[in-house]
Design an enzyme around this catalytic site. Structure first.
Site, mmCIF file in Angstrom:
data_model
loop_
_atom_site.group_PDB
_atom_site.id
_atom_site.type_symbol
_atom_site.label_atom_id
_atom_site.label_comp_id
_atom_site.label_asym_id
_atom_site.label_seq_id
_atom_site.Cartn_x
_atom_site.Cartn_y
_atom_site.Cartn_z
ATOM 1 N N PRO A 2 0.960 2.281 -7.288
ATOM 2 C CA PRO A 2 1.278 0.867 -7.127
ATOM 3 C C PRO A 2 1.547 0.518 -5.659
ATOM 4 C CG PRO A 2 2.529 1.830 -8.922
ATOM 5 C CD PRO A 2 1.874 2.963 -8.208
ATOM 6 N N GLU A 3 1.035 -0.630 -5.241
ATOM 7 C CA GLU A 3 1.306 -1.094 -3.886
ATOM 8 C C GLU A 3 2.639 -1.857 -3.870
ATOM 9 O OE1 GLU A 3 -1.975 -2.393 -1.551
ATOM 10 O OE2 GLU A 3 -3.453 -1.432 -2.838
ATOM 11 N N LYS A 52 7.139 1.223 -1.000
ATOM 12 C CA LYS A 52 6.863 1.715 -2.348
ATOM 13 C C LYS A 52 8.073 2.395 -2.978
ATOM 14 C CE LYS A 52 1.957 2.257 -1.241
ATOM 15 N NZ LYS A 52 0.788 3.144 -1.214
ATOM 16 N N ARG A 257 -8.523 8.349 0.312
ATOM 17 C CA ARG A 257 -8.808 7.302 -0.671
ATOM 18 C C ARG A 257 -10.171 6.704 -0.387
ATOM 19 N NH1 ARG A 257 -4.048 5.287 -2.823
ATOM 20 N NH2 ARG A 257 -5.394 4.306 -4.373
#
Length: 269
Positions: A2-3, A52, A257
Site C-alpha cells: 500500500p502507498e 507507509k 518494481r
C-alpha cells in the site's frame, strides 16, 4: 505494498472509530499476545501515519504497523467470528472492529523509538509538517536515477510505484535521469504534484492522475478496468497507447518494481 494514501486513510478511519475510547485489544494468533494484553481496555488516543508507517497511540505505548507486501488492515463486522490463525491484532469496541493480518511489522514501541523511525524517513507529501528540501538534498547529491529515488522512503515517504510512475509522466521526466542532473525547479514540480495528487487518494480511496482533457468523460474512451482502480497515464499500461501522444507505453524493472513510462512524452535528456 500500500502507498501512503492508504495508510493515511486508515489513520483517519481509526481516529473516527476509536479516538478517545477504551478499546478491546487481542492477538488471536498469539504473536502479539503479551503486548495486546497490556493494551487491552486502554484508551486509544490517536492513530498517526508517516509515509507507509502507521502508529497507534495508547498513552506512552505505541503500536507500530508496517503492512509490507502482504499485510492487510481491514474492518470487520462486530460480533462476527474471524479466523484466528492469521489474525495478528484485533482492536474493537461494541460498534467497530479492525483486524490486522500478515504485516511486515507489528511491534509495541516507545515514543523515542517511534521518533527514531520517523527521523529515518524523508518528508511525507501528505503531512503539513513535511519539508520538501530534505528530499531535495538527497536527490541533488545522488547519481541514482530519479525513478529509483522516488521509491526511496528517505526521499519521499509514502510514495510507491504508482505515484512515482505517474508524477514522472506528468512532469515529462524520463525515469533514468540521475538525481544530480535534476534542478530544484523540477524537484519542486514533482513534489507539488505529489502534494496535490495524494490527498485525492486519501479522499477517494483510489489513485487518479489523469487530467480532465485525457479522461474518459472528455475523450469518450472506455474507463480503465484494473483491480487498483483509478485513471492513470502509464502504470500497468505497458504496450497500450499513450493517452497523450498515442505511442505505446514502455516498461522495465527499476528499483525492484515494474516501471512504466512513455518514450515520446518523457524523452531521455
Amino acid at each position: 505494498m500500500p502507498e501512503g494514501h492508504v495508510i493515511h486513510r486508515l489513520a483517519d478511519e481509526l481516529n473516527a472509530a476509536f479516538a478517545g475510547r477504551r478499546v478491546r485489544v487481542a492477538s488471536p494468533q498469539g504473536r502479539f499476545a503479551e503486548a495486546a494484553e497490556r493494551l487491552d481496555s486502554m484508551v486509544f488516543d490517536a492513530a498517526q501515519a508517516y509515509g507507509k508507517h502507521l502508529f497507534l497511540e495508547f498513552g506512552s505505548d505505541i503500536v507500530q504497523i508496517h503492512l509490507g507486501l502482504i499485510g492487510k488492515l481491514r474492518w470487520a463486522a462486530p460480533g462476527q467470528p474471524s479466523s484466528p490463525e492469521t489474525l495478528r491484532l484485533r482492536v474493537a469496541t461494541d460498534d467497530a472492529v479492525i483486524e490486522l493480518r500478515g504485516p511486515q511489522t507489528c511491534a509495541l514501541i516507545t515514543p523515542d523509538e517511534r521518533n527514531a523511525v520517523v527521523a529515518g524517513l524523508g518528508p511525507d507529501p501528505l503531512r503539513s509538517d513535511a519539508d520538501s528540501e530534505l528530499g531535495w538534498n538527497r536527490v541533488r547529491r545522488s547519481a541514482r536515477p530519479i525513478g529509483a529515488l522516488l521509491m526511496d522512503q528517505r526521499v519521499a515517504a509514502g510514495v510507491g510505484n504508482i505515484y512515482r510512475c505517474e508524477v514522472l509522466f506528468r512532469a515529462g521526466l524520463h525515469p533514468e535521469v540521475p538525481g544530480r542532473l535534476i534542478d530544484h525547479a523540477t524537484w519542486q514540480e514533482l513534489w507539488d504534484d505529489l502534494v496535490a495528487l495524494m490527498p485525492l487518494g486519501v479522499r477517494d480511496g483510489r489513485i487518479d492522475t489523469v487530467r480532465f482533457e485525457h479522461s474518459p468523460e472528455a475523450t469518450g474512451r472506455p474507463p480503465r478496468v484494473d483491480r487498483h482502480g483509478g485513471e492513470v497515464y502509464v502504470y500497468r499500461r505497458a504496450g497500450d497507447d499513450c493517452l497523450v501522444c498515442g505511442r505505446g507505453i514502455s516498461a522495465k524493472q527499476l528499483a525492484g518494481r515494474n516501471l512504466y513510462w512513455c518514450e515520446s512524452c518523457q524523452p531521455p535528456r
